[in-house]
Design a protein around this motif. Structure first.
Motif, short mmCIF file in Angstrom:
data_model
loop_
_atom_site.label_atom_id
_atom_site.label_comp_id
_atom_site.label_asym_id
_atom_site.label_seq_id
_atom_site.Cartn_x
_atom_site.Cartn_y
_atom_site.Cartn_z
N GLU A 101 11.56 -7.56 -12.99
CA GLU A 101 12.10 -7.36 -11.66
C GLU A 101 12.54 -5.91 -11.51
O GLU A 101 13.28 -5.39 -12.35
N LEU A 102 12.08 -5.28 -10.47
CA LEU A 102 12.40 -3.87 -10.23
C LEU A 102 12.72 -3.68 -8.76
O LEU A 102 11.86 -3.91 -7.90
N GLY A 103 13.93 -3.29 -8.46
CA GLY A 103 14.32 -3.09 -7.07
C GLY A 103 14.19 -4.34 -6.24
O GLY A 103 13.89 -4.27 -5.05
N GLY A 104 14.43 -5.50 -6.87
CA GLY A 104 14.33 -6.76 -6.16
C GLY A 104 12.91 -7.27 -6.01
O GLY A 104 12.69 -8.31 -5.38
N VAL A 105 11.95 -6.58 -6.58
CA VAL A 105 10.54 -6.99 -6.51
C VAL A 105 10.11 -7.54 -7.86
O VAL A 105 10.36 -6.92 -8.90
N LEU A 106 9.47 -8.70 -7.85
CA LEU A 106 8.97 -9.29 -9.09
C LEU A 106 7.59 -8.71 -9.41
O LEU A 106 6.67 -8.80 -8.60
N ILE A 107 7.48 -8.11 -10.58
CA ILE A 107 6.20 -7.56 -11.06
C ILE A 107 5.67 -8.52 -12.12
O ILE A 107 6.21 -8.59 -13.23
N PRO A 108 4.65 -9.30 -11.80
CA PRO A 108 4.18 -10.33 -12.74
C PRO A 108 3.60 -9.74 -14.02
O PRO A 108 3.08 -8.61 -14.04
N LYS A 109 3.70 -10.50 -15.08
CA LYS A 109 3.13 -10.10 -16.38
C LYS A 109 1.67 -9.70 -16.23
O LYS A 109 0.90 -10.36 -15.55
N GLY A 110 1.32 -8.57 -16.84
CA GLY A 110 -0.06 -8.08 -16.80
C GLY A 110 -0.36 -7.16 -15.64
O GLY A 110 -1.42 -6.53 -15.60
N SER A 111 0.56 -7.03 -14.68
CA SER A 111 0.33 -6.18 -13.52
C SER A 111 0.40 -4.71 -13.88
O SER A 111 1.12 -4.31 -14.80
N ALA A 112 -0.31 -3.88 -13.13
CA ALA A 112 -0.29 -2.43 -13.32
C ALA A 112 0.77 -1.82 -12.42
O ALA A 112 1.00 -2.29 -11.29
N LEU A 113 1.40 -0.76 -12.92
CA LEU A 113 2.45 -0.06 -12.18
C LEU A 113 2.30 1.43 -12.36
O LEU A 113 1.90 1.91 -13.42
N SER A 114 2.64 2.18 -11.30
CA SER A 114 2.66 3.63 -11.38
C SER A 114 3.85 4.13 -10.58
O SER A 114 4.31 3.47 -9.64
N VAL A 115 4.36 5.29 -10.95
CA VAL A 115 5.44 5.94 -10.21
C VAL A 115 4.82 7.08 -9.41
O VAL A 115 4.10 7.91 -9.97
#
Length: 412
Positions: free
Chosen positions: A310-324
């Motif tokens: 959970e980041l900033g109230g958003v659920l990021i599911p396992k295996g998902s890609a993220l970038s800043v």
């Protein structure tokens, strides 16, 4: 909370990149973490908030290991070409703990502040020589392109000097690196593959030559070889090559964009250029402002959720890609007042353009040194430099994670 209540924007395509800052402002109004689409078809969670970016860049469950996100990468048809001798190879930029510390240690021991500072006279000499050539072109009535004539060649000259690459190979390195970072599609183009293969082949031969030499020299690559030998082979042959390739490609292209973004911004803000000419002591702080105002790396390399995060109230599911989005967080209103304004006197100098946490850029001191010398030399020696056309009409990098002008037409 989900981040998919709105139509997913397509980022990193030419239309988005051409107007990225305005697009990021629009995205941020929806929330600090948004699901966006890539031209490759990969959906990723994009962080747009400065404080959440700091959290994401140090979160233990957001990892670099692409195996964690393999299902999404495969579904998008993203092909890796990071094997030994082919791409970036095994290096600290793409590693998680505990491998990261092992891979970074020899580089940190070889890439010392003293080594960086020793380059100062040579960087100044190279910058002056490039300005001499620009003045000669102007006198002959030839067109000037600051990217081709100054901000592009200087970093490749410096990184080759640092790594001990002979003069005769440096022109090839610029062409290879340009090809290697071109585009931004999921499947590397033939030109990208050829560029990376050429870099790998040359550096593999250079490493072998230095390893066999009684005295390999006093450059960074020789120092890295010595440190690795003292560490009883902390890096494998594959990792040593991957590290050398990473230092060349990442350490060069990011600085090209730093200098290009700075030059374009100053030509668009002549009052800021005049202030720096009047008060050159502001230059170190101005470099931090350029890094914040227009981050050379638009988006960080991918991370993957090793579990539900959970980041900033958003659920990021396992295996998902993220970038800043470093471009977006540099202009986060919570970071600094009037973030869309260029202000070389801005006092805090806060930004994340060199990263944060264990992956903080090891080459940051060299980039800062090059920035101060290059911008200072341009302002001092080319006071009548003017942009041809409008800043709004400049063409920026298309695709990929970098952000910088492709050309800066100028006149004296």
């Amino acid at each position: 909370m989900a981040a998919t209540e709105f139509e997913m924007p397509l980022v990193n395509d030419p239309s988005f990149k051409a107007d990225a800052h305005a697009r990021y402002i629009g995205l941020r109004t929806r929330g600090p973490v948004q699901v966006v689409a890539q031209p490759s078809g990969l959906d990723l969670y994009l962080v747009l908030d400065h404080e959440l970016a700091r959290v994401a860049l140090t979160h233990p469950d957001l990892v670099k290991d692409p195996a964690v996100g393999r299902a999404g990468l495969d579904a998008a048809g993203i092909v890796s070409y990071q094997g030994s001798g082919q791409g970036l190879g095994a290096n600290m930029l793409m590693a998680d703990p505990p491998d990261h510390a092992r891979l970074r240690g020899p580089v940190a021991r070889a890439f010392t502040p003293r080594r960086v500072e020793s380059l100062r006279p040579r960087v100044q000499e190279l910058a002056d020589a490039l300005v001499d050539a620009i003045e000669a072109k102007a006198a002959a009535g030839e067109p000037i392109d600051l990217v081709e004539d100054f901000t592009g060649p200087l970093p490749i000259m410096v990184i080759c000097e640092l790594l001990g690459v002979p003069d005769e190979a440096r022109e090839h390195f610029r062409a290879w690196t340009l090809a290697a970072v071109s585009g931004g599609s999921s499947t590397p183009s033939v030109a990208q593959q050829d560029g990376m293969l050429a870099i790998n082949r040359y550096l593999a031969e250079l490493i072998a030559t230095k390893q066999a030499a009684p005295d390999p020299g006093d450059d960074l690559l020789a120092a890295l070889i010595r440190v690795n030998a003292e560490d009883e082979g902390a890096l494998t042959a594959e990792e040593l090559l991957g590290t050398a390739v990473m230092l060349l490609v990442a350490g060069h292209e990011t600085t090209v964009n730093l200098l290009g973004n700075a030059a374009a911004a100053l030509l668009d803000h002549p009052e800021q250029a005049a202030l720096l000419r009047e008060k050159p002591e502001l230059l170190p702080g101005a470099i931090e402002e350029f890094l914040r105002f227009d981050a050379p790396v638009d988006q960080t390399p991918l991370r993957f959720a090793a579990c539900d995060v959970e980041l900033g109230g958003v659920l990021i599911p396992k295996g998902s890609a993220l970038s800043v989005s470093l471009a977006a967080v540099g202009r986060d209103p919570s970071l600094t007042p009037n973030p869309a304004e260029l202000d070389v006197t801005r006092p805090d100098g806060r930004h994340l353009s060199f990263g944060h946490g264990i992956h903080y850029c090891v080459g940051a001191p060299l980039a800062r040194l090059e920035g101060v010398i290059a911008v200072g030399t341009m302002l001092r020696r080319l006071p009548s430099l003017r942009l041809v056309g409008r800043y709004a009409d400049l063409n920026w990098t298309v695709g990929g994670i970098m952000h910088g002008p492709q050309a800066i037409p100028a006149t004296l």
